[in-house]
Design a protein around this motif. Structure first.
Motif: not given
Ligand code: ACO
Length: 328
Positions: A46, A123, A259
């Motif tokens: 991810r 960030c 990411n």
């Molecule tokens: N380990 C295992 N499973 C997890 C974890 C983890 N650490 N975290 C979440 N999951 C699960 C969730 O509970 C969910 O389970 P479910 O389907 O049973 O409900 C599943 O994984 C999918 O969760 P999503 O939130 O849909 O996952 P997504 O593909 O969106 O990935 C992520 C999450 C990595 C946070 C993504 O949304 C992302 O990269 N977002 C941008 C974050 C970012 O870049 N932030 C920083 C930018 S600004 C700054 O730097 C401050």
């Protein structure tokens, strides 16, 4: 009489990572003891993150900033007392006040009374700080500016929230910007949209002798993802346009290391995938420190060379975003 233009040039870079390196597996094992499930596979797929560094309990953002600054000063061949302005981009300052920049000034032993202040754009902080420093230099106000990004995000992570605690790390990066008749910073573009303040925040404050609200980071990951991808490509093009350059002129792209999926998506749109510097795999997301950390890595391993065009771009809480294009 026509005055020759003043540009801001990067004459030194430096970085610092705390000693404690935590791999995904080590973090997953630690979280498992609290009944929280995650895995190396999930985190890598991810985010692209494999490991991050965490500061020691007694180590602060200013401590790490000082180490990064010393290395940047050394590369620049300057003594600390030759600095006219210190800017520290951070969302994890040592204290509410004084600013981390003032603490850094003191720890570097600077007694020349130079200006010092912090920049808070999460960030995007390093892009904001570089653009601000550039304006001070081009106006003729300052000649040698220390621009630092330093973070101890581990202090604001809720290790019971697996959706955020696996993403971030600690560290610091610094550059020395110097007035020059040669470019230098070519252009910059900064933006913010405060209507999205709730999707990425630490919604707490200190009041009445206690923390009010939440002292942990909250993030709506999917909302952040969508916004980030949208604004990063746009702001990169804006900076290119201001400099009168095409995307093909970028030699190195250094996105905020949040990411790998967000970074790759933007790089692909700019046709710069092969030119992207990646450190998120080893550092995690170090917020305002991520860009100067990556810059220093690529300068010291010889990838970034004098005369090449570097585009840095960041996006973060606020919501804020920005890009700076410069020639090394
Ligand atoms: N380990 C295992 N499973 C997890 C974890 C983890 N650490 N975290 C979440 N999951 C699960 C969730 O509970 C969910 O389970 P479910 O389907 O049973 O409900 C599943 O994984 C999918 O969760 P999503 O939130 O849909 O996952 P997504 O593909 O969106 O990935 C992520 C999450 C990595 C946070 C993504 O949304 C992302 O990269 N977002 C941008 C974050 C970012 O870049 N932030 C920083 C930018 S600004 C700054 O730097 C401050």
């Amino acid at each position: 009489m026509t005055q020759s233009a003043i540009y801001s040039r990067v004459v030194g870079t430096g970085s610092y990572l705390p000693a404690r390196r935590v791999t995904n597996q080590q973090l997953a094992d630690e979280l498992a003891t609290r009944g929280i499930e995650t895995s190396d596979e999930w985190i890598v797929a991810r985010t692209g993150i494999q490991a991050r560094h965490f500061a020691a309990p007694d180590q602060t953002s200013s401590d790490m900033a000082v180490e990064a600054a010393k290395r940047a000063l050394d590369m620049a061949g300057l003594s600390a007392d030759q600095i006219d302005l210190i800017m520290v981009a951070t969302s994890t300052p040592d204290f509410v006040f004084p600013s981390t920049a003032c603490l850094v000034q003191n720890k570097l032993g600077i007694t020349n009374g130079c200006a010092a202040f912090d920049i808070q754009a999460v960030c995007s902080g390093f892009a904001y700080a570089m653009a601000t420093a550039d304006n001070f230099i081009r106006s003729g106000a300052y000649r040698n500016v220390l621009v630092i990004g330093a973070e101890t995000f581990s202090r604001i992570l809720d290790f019971n929230d697996r959706t955020t605690c696996v993403l971030f790390g600690d560290g610091a990066g610094a550059v020395v910007l110097q007035a020059s008749s040669e470019p230098g910073i070519l252009s910059s573009a900064l933006h913010a949209d405060g209507s999205h303040s709730n999707i990425l925040c630490v919604p707490g404050n200190v009041s009445g002798g206690a923390v009010q609200g939440e002292a942990f980071l909250y993030m709506d990951g999917q909302a952040v993802f969508k916004l980030a991808v949208k604004v990063l490509e746009k702001v990169a093009h804006e900076a290119l346009e201001k400099a009168g350059l095409e995307a093909s002129a970028i030699d190195w792209l250094i996105p905020h290391q949040a990411n790998l999926r967000i970074m790759t998506s933007t790089a692909r749109k700019l046709g710069a995938e092969a030119k992207m510097v990646v450190t998120v795999d080893q550092h995690g997301n170090t917020s305002a420190a991520s860009i100067p950390l990556a810059l220093d890595v690529a300068v010291r391993d010889g990838r970034i060379k004098a005369g090449q065009n570097v585009m840095i771009e960041g996006v973060g809480g606020g919501f804020t975003w920005g890009a700076v294009l410069f020639r090394m």
